[in-house]
Design a protein around this motif. Structure first.
Motif, PDB file in Angstrom:
ATOM      1  N   ALA A  63       0.783  -1.666   0.560  1.00 21.01           N
ATOM      2  CA  ALA A  63       0.140  -0.128  -0.298  1.00 21.01           C
ATOM      3  C   ALA A  63       0.547   1.461  -0.111  1.00 21.01           C
ATOM      4  O   ALA A  63       0.429   2.380  -0.486  1.00 21.01           O
ATOM      5  N   GLU A  64       2.034   0.974   0.751  1.00 18.08           N
ATOM      6  CA  GLU A  64       3.155   2.441   0.349  1.00 18.08           C
ATOM      7  C   GLU A  64       3.394   2.757  -0.584  1.00 18.08           C
ATOM      8  O   GLU A  64       3.535   3.729  -1.061  1.00 18.08           O
ATOM      9  N   LYS A  65       3.815   1.299  -1.429  1.00 21.27           N
ATOM     10  CA  LYS A  65       4.792   1.161  -2.612  1.00 21.27           C
ATOM     11  C   LYS A  65       5.159   0.110  -3.347  1.00 21.27           C
ATOM     12  O   LYS A  65       4.597  -0.567  -2.234  1.00 21.27           O
ATOM     13  N   PRO A  66       5.337   0.331  -4.857  1.00 21.17           N
ATOM     14  CA  PRO A  66       5.100  -0.937  -5.386  1.00 21.17           C
ATOM     15  C   PRO A  66       6.372  -1.820  -4.108  1.00 21.17           C
ATOM     16  O   PRO A  66       7.618  -1.062  -4.636  1.00 21.17           O
ATOM     17  N   THR A  67       6.271  -3.247  -4.129  1.00 20.31           N
ATOM     18  CA  THR A  67       7.079  -3.955  -3.404  1.00 20.31           C
ATOM     19  C   THR A  67       7.397  -5.236  -4.130  1.00 20.31           C
ATOM     20  O   THR A  67       6.809  -5.880  -4.832  1.00 20.31           O
ATOM     21  N   PHE A  68       8.513  -5.613  -3.977  1.00 13.98           N
ATOM     22  CA  PHE A  68       8.905  -7.451  -4.785  1.00 13.98           C
ATOM     23  C   PHE A  68       9.143  -7.352  -3.509  1.00 13.98           C
ATOM     24  O   PHE A  68       9.369  -7.996  -2.059  1.00 13.98           O
ATOM     25  N   VAL A  69       8.015  -8.904  -2.850  1.00 13.73           N
ATOM     26  CA  VAL A  69       9.096  -9.936  -1.973  1.00 13.73           C
ATOM     27  C   VAL A  69       9.116 -10.802  -2.532  1.00 13.73           C
ATOM     28  O   VAL A  69       8.650 -11.621  -3.017  1.00 13.73           O
ATOM     29  N   ALA A  70      10.272 -11.817  -1.664  1.00 14.04           N
ATOM     30  CA  ALA A  70      10.391 -12.345  -1.821  1.00 14.04           C
ATOM     31  C   ALA A  70      11.188 -13.563  -0.309  1.00 14.04           C
ATOM     32  O   ALA A  70      11.563 -12.904   0.770  1.00 14.04           O
ATOM     33  N   VAL A  71       9.925 -14.859  -0.571  1.00 13.57           N
ATOM     34  CA  VAL A  71       9.968 -15.642   0.751  1.00 13.57           C
ATOM     35  C   VAL A  71       9.826 -17.123  -0.249  1.00 13.57           C
ATOM     36  O   VAL A  71      10.098 -17.510  -1.550  1.00 13.57           O
TER      37      VAL A  71
END
Length: 286
Positions: free
Chosen positions: A253-261
């Motif tokens: 919601a804050e910024k375009p985010t890359f999530v790596a899990v």
């Protein structure tokens, strides 16, 4: 996590123009949009430890990474206190030893393995929690130089100046192992030594499944090949996935985010992809 039997890679997507994967679960790169997000974010499934020969980051993943402004990992990868926290957690309670949680025969088996496989005396591990020795066992399975997807994305984040966040803390991860009896963890260690001979076949199966990008098959394989994870699925997977959703929603919601899990967290009835869809997001494989 700082993990047990670590898992998991990706499909072909776009170059210049994105396209949907034919199988709706065959991708380790997912686009998250809608539900009020100002711009898309992306979820990528990793494998925590892998040999260099099988390590691969396709150009499409780098392209998507470049579209984002910040990165979220399972834990905050650039936390300067992480190693200090782990090291302070490793020792057994005062007066306790690994030998207190297994039979004399099992301890002798551990000693022989440590000498033969690692060239180390088991006494070096005697005062540490079973997890320290178990991690060493898992790492010994990797042939040749090791690579890390988290390390790769951490390096790219630092180079590009992207902020890094954690969906949980290292303390959260370590508490999982403190909640499982040491006797049971020592059983995992003995079982791991007993099945080492067949690990090559299991490893090839895991890599093949991972590179296929089928997150449902990866989730199923993780449970099949890791009885400890299956027995404690809520601790290792379900509860953590549910907790992570709040963080993913906040960062996206804050910024375009890359999530790596870890890729094992993406599939399944309580996987990250399903939970994000349930929360109202449009989540599509790339």
């Amino acid at each position: 996590m700082i993990n047990l039997k670590n898992l998991l890679l990706l499909p072909a997507l776009w170059y210049g123009e994105m396209s949907m994967a034919q199988n709706p679960t065959t991708s380790l790169l997912w686009k998250v949009e809608g539900n009020g997000l100002p711009a898309p974010s992306y979820i990528y499934g990793t494998i925590h430890m892998i040999d260099v020969a099988h390590f691969q980051v396709r150009p499409e993943v780098d392209s998507v990474f470049n579209l984002t402004e910040q990165v979220a990992f399972e834990i905050k990868m650039d936390d300067p206190a992480m190693m200090t926290t782990i090291q302070s957690w490793m020792p057994m309670p005062q007066g306790k030893s690994l030998s207190d949680y297994c039979t004399a025969e099992e301890y002798q088996q551990l000693a022989q393995w440590a000498t033969g496989k690692l060239g180390m005396d088991i006494a070096m591990f005697a005062g540490m929690k079973p997890f320290a020795l178990y991690q060493t066992l898992i790492m010994s399975y990797i042939q040749g130089e090791m690579a890390s997807y988290e390390g790769y994305f951490m390096s790219r984040s630092m180079t590009s100046g992207k902020m890094m966040f954690g969906l949980e803390t290292i303390e959260d991860q370590l508490k999982i192992f403190d909640s499982i009896p040491y006797e049971e963890q020592m059983d995992w260690m003995i079982e791991g030594i007993d099945t080492t001979a067949g690990y090559g076949q299991m490893w090839e199966k895991m890599i093949t499944t991972y590179t296929s990008g089928d997150i449902e098959a990866m989730y199923t394989l993780t449970l099949q090949e890791s009885p400890e994870i299956e027995h404690y699925e809520d601790l290792f997977l379900t509860a953590r996935n549910q907790k992570w959703i709040a963080g993913i929603r906040q960062y996206a919601a804050e910024k375009p985010t890359f999530v790596a899990v870890g890729a094992a967290h993406l599939g399944g009835p309580n996987g990250v992809i399903k939970l994000l869809k349930d929360a109202g997001y449009t989540v599509t494989p790339l």
